[in-house]
Design a protein around this motif. Structure first.
Motif, PDB file in Angstrom:
ATOM      1  N   GLU A  89       0.853  -1.189   0.000  1.00 21.54           N
ATOM      2  CA  GLU A  89       0.000   0.000   0.000  1.00 21.54           C
ATOM      3  C   GLU A  89       0.882   1.229   0.000  1.00 21.54           C
ATOM      4  OE1 GLU A  89      -3.416   2.081   2.783  1.00 21.54           O
ATOM      5  OE2 GLU A  89      -3.338  -0.091   2.639  1.00 21.54           O
ATOM      6  N   GLY A  90       0.740   2.081  -1.008  1.00 19.94           N
ATOM      7  CA  GLY A  90       1.590   3.256  -1.109  1.00 19.94           C
ATOM      8  C   GLY A  90       3.044   2.832  -1.226  1.00 19.94           C
ATOM      9  N   ALA A 147       0.552   5.042   6.230  1.00 19.81           N
ATOM     10  CA  ALA A 147       0.020   6.167   5.453  1.00 19.81           C
ATOM     11  C   ALA A 147       0.240   7.503   6.149  1.00 19.81           C
ATOM     12  CB  ALA A 147      -1.478   5.954   5.209  1.00 19.81           C
ATOM     13  N   SER A 149      -0.844  -0.838   7.883  1.00 20.70           N
ATOM     14  CA  SER A 149      -1.167  -0.082   6.668  1.00 20.70           C
ATOM     15  C   SER A 149      -1.638   1.319   7.013  1.00 20.70           C
ATOM     16  CB  SER A 149      -2.245  -0.817   5.853  1.00 20.70           C
ATOM     17  OG  SER A 149      -1.751  -2.067   5.389  1.00 20.70           O
TER      18      SER A 149
END
Length: 329
Positions: free
Chosen positions: A9-10, A74, A70
């Motif tokens: 993720e990212g 972020a 996650s």
């Protein structure tokens, strides 16, 4: 050839345990140890060095751990350590952070092997920590209470910019976090009174810890120190009394050679003592603290917290005399 994990993720990378073994040369270079595991230096091929934290006693399942990680991955702020990746394999749980070349704030204040941090830099460090906590408390989608603010958990980059580390461990550890935190030697000096009494924790618990740490940053001294005769020197007791008397110059780190503005020192000392008030109602928010440190607000003289006054009555066990400023290091 070893692959460098996979993006989930990212910019967050999922590593296998074998990959992290390779990156850390089988966990051979230990950077430190905290209440929830040890940290090791690692080197990712074609990239910069990293710090790998190997968590212990974490009972979360795979999906819950990855979901929380996650979320933390972020979160981006100049004063928060960047989470680069993780490992969730069987019972193994590891976190991969950016590496901070100047180590912890504690090593500079108390280690004795580092160059003394000048006053201007200390002010910037305090402001940076406050901004990082303000972001966690009020700017994240979900309020994050750090729960373990102390100099060991503030890391410094190559420019001595502070980064609050381990800011997600309270979320990851759940009840285990509270259990271990209250039994850690040394950390107890940063715990708010409501925490020790078993009351619900709010962001003001971080404010209390911030205030305790601010006193250490100002003075270059540990908040508490136990001696062979059983006596305990408790600096906040001395500091709060001196602030109430208007004598803030006696609190400044004696190793500082540069000129310190008395007005600025007064504002910071008063602020720190407001942060360590017994009742969270009287403690400022991190947003208010940022405003004060940016120079926009004045600070009234705070009362000496009742808990410190109680310590003052038991002088045989708890003491801090002005002469001890030069006799201990």
């Amino acid at each position: 050839m070893m692959r460098k994990g996979k993006l989930v993720e990212g910019s967050l990378v999922a590593y296998s345990y074998a990959e992290l073994q390779h990156i850390t040369r089988n966990f051979s270079e230990k950077l430190g140890r905290g209440g929830f595991g040890s940290v090791f230096r690692g080197s990712v091929p074609g990239s910069s060095d990293v710090a790998v934290k190997r968590l212990e006693e974490l009972r979360q399942g795979d999906k819950q751990f990855i979901a929380e990680v996650s979320t933390l991955g972020a979160i981006q702020h100049v004063n928060l350590i960047r989470l680069c990746g993780f490992c969730s394999e069987g019972s193994k749980r590891l976190l991969v952070y950016e590496y901070m070349p100047n180590g912890s704030l504690a090593s500079h204040l108390f280690g004795g092997n580092h160059k003394i941090i000048d006053w201007k830099t200390r002010c910037q460090i305090m402001l940076g920590i406050a901004r990082g906590l303000y972001y966690l408390h009020e700017k994240c989608r979900e309020c994050i209470i750090h729960c373990d603010i102390k100099p060991e958990n503030i890391l410094l980059d190559s420019e001595l910019c502070p980064k609050v580390s381990d800011f997600g461990l309270a979320k990851l550890m759940g009840r285990d976090f509270s259990r271990v935190l209250t039994t850690l030697k040394g950390t107890i000096g940063y715990l708010a009174p409501e925490w020790i009494r078993g009351l619900p924790i709010t962001t003001k618990a971080d404010v209390y810890s911030f205030g305790m740490m601010a006193l250490e940053l100002i003075s270059g001294r540990r908040n508490s120190q136990q001696f062979n005769d059983g006596n305990i020197s408790f600096f906040p007791l001395f500091a709060a009394t001196k602030v109430a008397e208007g004598d803030v110059l006696s609190l400044i780190d004696k190793n500082l050679e540069d000129n310190v503005e008395t007005e600025e020192l007064t504002r910071m000392c008063r602020l720190a003592c407001w942060c360590i008030q017994d009742s969270e109602t009287y403690r400022p928010s991190m947003g208010h603290i940022v405003q004060v440190l940016e120079g926009g607000l004045e600070v009234n003289i705070p009362p000496v917290p009742k808990s410190l006054l109680n310590l003052m009555e038991d002088r045989e066990q708890y003491w801090y005399e002005e002469s001890s400023l030069s006799s201990t290091n």
